[in-house]
Design a protein around this motif. Structure first.
Motif, PDB file in Angstrom:
ATOM      1  N   PHE A 241      -9.091  -3.488   2.006  1.00 30.98           N
ATOM      2  CA  PHE A 241      -9.874  -4.309   2.231  1.00 30.98           C
ATOM      3  C   PHE A 241     -10.639  -3.296   3.506  1.00 30.98           C
ATOM      4  N   SER A 242     -10.417  -3.157   4.440  1.00 33.08           N
ATOM      5  CA  SER A 242     -10.141  -1.468   5.452  1.00 33.08           C
ATOM      6  C   SER A 242     -10.796  -0.212   4.731  1.00 33.08           C
ATOM      7  N   ALA A 243     -10.307  -0.182   3.776  1.00 31.22           N
ATOM      8  CA  ALA A 243     -11.126   0.938   3.523  1.00 31.22           C
ATOM      9  C   ALA A 243     -12.652   0.957   2.678  1.00 31.22           C
TER      10      ALA A 243
ATOM     11  N   THR B 259       2.158  -6.818   0.265  1.00 36.99           N
ATOM     12  CA  THR B 259       1.205  -7.587   0.122  1.00 36.99           C
ATOM     13  C   THR B 259       0.494  -7.535   0.726  1.00 36.99           C
ATOM     14  N   VAL B 260       0.490  -8.060   1.701  1.00 38.92           N
ATOM     15  CA  VAL B 260      -0.197  -8.743   2.614  1.00 38.92           C
ATOM     16  C   VAL B 260      -1.178  -6.905   3.211  1.00 38.92           C
ATOM     17  N   GLU B 261      -0.208  -5.977   3.347  1.00 40.37           N
ATOM     18  CA  GLU B 261      -0.528  -4.506   3.844  1.00 40.37           C
ATOM     19  C   GLU B 261      -1.273  -3.960   2.788  1.00 40.37           C
ATOM     20  N   ILE B 262      -1.275  -4.058   1.147  1.00 41.64           N
ATOM     21  CA  ILE B 262      -2.183  -3.795   0.809  1.00 41.64           C
ATOM     22  C   ILE B 262      -3.094  -4.318   0.377  1.00 41.64           C
ATOM     23  N   GLY B 263      -3.702  -5.105   0.950  1.00 34.78           N
ATOM     24  CA  GLY B 263      -4.948  -6.052   0.952  1.00 34.78           C
ATOM     25  C   GLY B 263      -5.906  -5.382   1.902  1.00 34.78           C
ATOM     26  N   TYR B 264      -4.349  -5.200   2.946  1.00 39.51           N
ATOM     27  CA  TYR B 264      -5.287  -4.637   4.410  1.00 39.51           C
ATOM     28  C   TYR B 264      -5.548  -3.688   4.159  1.00 39.51           C
TER      29      TYR B 264
ATOM     30  N   VAL C 140      -7.457   4.141   1.952  1.00 37.15           N
ATOM     31  CA  VAL C 140      -5.665   3.325   1.788  1.00 37.15           C
ATOM     32  C   VAL C 140      -4.639   4.664   1.286  1.00 37.15           C
ATOM     33  N   VAL C 141      -4.661   5.562   1.494  1.00 39.57           N
ATOM     34  CA  VAL C 141      -3.322   6.212   1.605  1.00 39.57           C
ATOM     35  C   VAL C 141      -2.950   5.914   2.742  1.00 39.57           C
ATOM     36  N   SER C 142      -3.641   6.569   3.215  1.00 43.61           N
ATOM     37  CA  SER C 142      -2.928   6.676   4.972  1.00 43.61           C
ATOM     38  C   SER C 142      -2.528   5.242   5.847  1.00 43.61           C
ATOM     39  N   VAL C 143      -2.973   4.154   4.914  1.00 43.30           N
ATOM     40  CA  VAL C 143      -3.034   2.906   5.500  1.00 43.30           C
ATOM     41  C   VAL C 143      -1.265   2.305   4.659  1.00 43.30           C
ATOM     42  N   LEU C 144      -1.357   2.821   3.006  1.00 41.18           N
ATOM     43  CA  LEU C 144       0.030   2.796   2.534  1.00 41.18           C
ATOM     44  C   LEU C 144       1.334   3.718   3.383  1.00 41.18           C
ATOM     45  N   VAL C 145       0.371   4.755   3.727  1.00 38.77           N
ATOM     46  CA  VAL C 145       2.058   5.963   3.952  1.00 38.77           C
ATOM     47  C   VAL C 145       2.188   5.538   5.760  1.00 38.77           C
TER      48      VAL C 145
END
Length: 95
Positions: free
Chosen positions: A25-27, A17-22, A71-76
């Motif tokens: 937000f950053s995107a 959840t924190v990672e998705i929020g980050y 978003v994709v780069s952070v979540l991957v």
């Protein structure tokens, strides 16, 4: 996740959840900065109509592309359950 196909614990769900929020937000922040940098001159200065249109449309295309790419780069990069790297600057007591 302790076993393959098992349920995730509360800690892993919170981390996701924190990672998705980050990521979101950053995107959004990066896309807003890019949009402002590209479309800003069209809003601030008196430019020819064609140039204003070109800058605004370029910004409207690039901002969502940057948003999705971020978003994709952070979540991957994020892999739940993976051990975190050790703290930099600390030595291993066995060395």
């Amino acid at each position: 996740m302790e076993t393959y196909g098992g349920r995730r614990g509360q800690t892993e769900r919170d981390a996701i959840t924190v990672e998705i929020g980050y990521a979101l937000f950053s995107a959004a922040f990066a896309a807003a900065v890019l949009f402002g940098a590209v479309a800003g001159p069209a809003v601030l200065f008196e430019l020819p109509y064609t140039m204003e249109l070109l800058l605004l449309r370029t910004a409207m295309v690039l901002a969502p592309v940057l948003f999705l790419a971020r978003v994709v780069s952070v979540l991957v990069r994020f892999r739940p359950g993976r051990p975190q790297p050790s703290q930099p600057g600390r030595t291993n007591p066995d060395s």
